[in-house]
Design an enzyme around this catalytic site. Structure first.
Site, PDB file in Angstrom:
ATOM      1  N   ASN A   1      -1.205  -1.840  -0.828  1.00  0.00           N
ATOM      2  CA  ASN A   1      -1.519  -2.814  -1.879  1.00  0.00           C
ATOM      3  C   ASN A   1      -0.334  -2.990  -2.821  1.00  0.00           C
ATOM      4  O   ASN A   1       0.416  -2.048  -3.084  1.00  0.00           O
ATOM      5  CB  ASN A   1      -2.754  -2.370  -2.679  1.00  0.00           C
ATOM      6  CG  ASN A   1      -3.974  -2.240  -1.792  1.00  0.00           C
ATOM      7  OD1 ASN A   1      -4.007  -2.810  -0.698  1.00  0.00           O
ATOM      8  ND2 ASN A   1      -4.950  -1.455  -2.220  1.00  0.00           N
TER       9      ASN A   1
ATOM     10  N   HIS B   1       4.523  -1.424   0.586  1.00  0.00           N
ATOM     11  CA  HIS B   1       4.747  -2.870   0.710  1.00  0.00           C
ATOM     12  C   HIS B   1       5.241  -3.460  -0.600  1.00  0.00           C
ATOM     13  O   HIS B   1       5.188  -4.669  -0.805  1.00  0.00           O
ATOM     14  CB  HIS B   1       3.446  -3.590   1.139  1.00  0.00           C
ATOM     15  CG  HIS B   1       3.074  -3.300   2.577  1.00  0.00           C
ATOM     16  ND1 HIS B   1       1.817  -3.553   3.072  1.00  0.00           N
ATOM     17  CD2 HIS B   1       3.783  -2.761   3.592  1.00  0.00           C
ATOM     18  CE1 HIS B   1       1.782  -3.193   4.356  1.00  0.00           C
ATOM     19  NE2 HIS B   1       2.959  -2.708   4.692  1.00  0.00           N
TER      20      HIS B   1
ATOM     21  N   CYS C   1      16.020 -10.977  -7.304  1.00  0.00           N
ATOM     22  CA  CYS C   1      16.847 -12.174  -7.170  1.00  0.00           C
ATOM     23  C   CYS C   1      17.242 -12.370  -5.704  1.00  0.00           C
ATOM     24  O   CYS C   1      17.682 -11.436  -5.041  1.00  0.00           O
ATOM     25  CB  CYS C   1      18.116 -12.025  -8.031  1.00  0.00           C
ATOM     26  SG  CYS C   1      19.272 -13.388  -7.797  1.00  0.00           S
TER      27      CYS C   1
ATOM     28  N   GLU D   1     -16.713  -1.793   7.307  1.00  0.00           N
ATOM     29  CA  GLU D   1     -16.957  -2.179   8.714  1.00  0.00           C
ATOM     30  C   GLU D   1     -16.055  -1.342   9.616  1.00  0.00           C
ATOM     31  O   GLU D   1     -15.038  -0.810   9.154  1.00  0.00           O
ATOM     32  CB  GLU D   1     -16.705  -3.676   8.919  1.00  0.00           C
ATOM     33  CG  GLU D   1     -15.303  -4.118   8.563  1.00  0.00           C
ATOM     34  CD  GLU D   1     -15.155  -5.659   8.469  1.00  0.00           C
ATOM     35  OE1 GLU D   1     -16.169  -6.376   8.385  1.00  0.00           O
ATOM     36  OE2 GLU D   1     -13.992  -6.118   8.455  1.00  0.00           O
TER      37      GLU D   1
END
Ligand code: BV8
Ligand code: ZN
Length: 242
Positions: free
Chosen positions: A107, A124, A132, A218
């Protein structure tokens, strides 16, 4: 019958975490879902008409910086109004109790740090830093909403996150793999385990002999191969096992 089985799995997962000397955790968008931040995929995961795989790329940003930035500015504004949830706080508690603890997150929302987690590896990157595209200078920018930014050198600033086709930050990724290879228990929370190389941490943990506990609403590709697959929302399950 199902209730009973869940209770036994819950107890097994709790005991595994209680007796663990070293714990590694991998979280995905699912742990922030109960904070009101939509996930990428899955039934409930509805992004504002964007498809992550098409927009979270350097090519998309080079071609349409305003559109890609609009998506990130929308997410930043959403995250700025969000609060960590009971799942984030349960991991803060777990970190206090376990001698060796590493929280690896896919996240970019920064909610683990806001909840108080200390040893966090943001593999990540983070949506709160800009980089920049010309001189690569990186800085933190918390203001929302925020128009597309330019660096002092004139280069356009991008979100300092890892896009598809980009490599993960080497030191952070090395440390994440090291933590997974040496942990007794690997806790995998709220990830569909489809994005690599992050998802590869699950087979890596298994080959290193760690017991794997999965928390998800799930089943995923790995659910059959883990020691304890807990089917429920992270905000409810984590406080029961951490
Ligand atoms: C790399 C940052 C190469 C940006 C993200 C084919 C073509 C091109 C590339 C590839 C390819 N095949 C594989 C690849 C590699 C690619 C990849 O894996 N693609 C996937 C789509 C197949 N990976 C890459 O490109 C990576 N880089 O490989 O570099 C390379 C190598 C060497 C040298 C040079 C180059 C980079 C990947 C990183 C991409 N960036 N994010 C941003 O956020 O904007 S990925 C993005 O997906 C987020 O980080 C997110 O975290 C991540 C994974 O998604 P999840 O977190 O799992 O979220 P998702 O919505 O999928 O699932 C939510 C889960 O939660 C569900 O299971 C749901 O059931 C559950 N849930 C929901 N609510 C709850 C819950 N669980 C518990 N409680 C709840 N309440
Ligand atoms: Zn610059």
């Amino acid at each position: 019958m199902k209730e009973q089985m869940d209770q036994r799995i819950l107890e097994g997962a709790r005991d595994a975490l209680r007796s663990a000397r070293s714990v590694a955790v991998l979280t995905g968008a699912g742990i922030s879902a109960e904070s009101g931040i939509p996930t990428f995929r899955g039934a409930a995961g509805l992004w504002k008409q964007f498809r992550p795989e098409e927009l979270a790329t350097a090519e998309a940003f080079a071609g349409q910086p305003e559109l890609v930035w609009e998506w990130y500015d929308w997410r930043r504004s959403l995250i700025a109004r969000a609060e960590p949830n009971a799942g984030h706080y349960a991991l803060v508690e777990l970190e206090r109790r376990v001698s060796k603890f590493t929280l690896i997150t896919q996240n970019v929302d920064g909610l683990h740090r806001r909840a108080g987690s200390k040893h966090v590896l943001e593999i990540h990157g983070t949506i709160w830093n800009l980089r920049c595209t010309r001189c690569r200078r990186e800085w933190t920018e918390m203001r929302v909403p925020l128009p597309l930014q330019r660096c002092e050198c004139g280069g356009i600033a991008r979100p300092a996150v890892v896009w598809f086709g980009e490599t993960l930050p080497a030191r952070v990724w090395e440390e994440a793999q090291g933590a997974v290879k040496s942990c007794d228990v690997f806790l995998v929370v709220g990830t569909s385990a489809v994005v690599y190389p992050a998802a590869g941490l699950v087979p890596l943990a298994r080959s290193a002999g760690a017991r794997i506990v999965e928390v998800n609403i799930e089943p995923t590709a790995y659910s059959d191969a883990v020691a304890y697959a807990l089917n429920g929302p992270a905000g409810e399950v984590l406080p029961q096992i951490c």
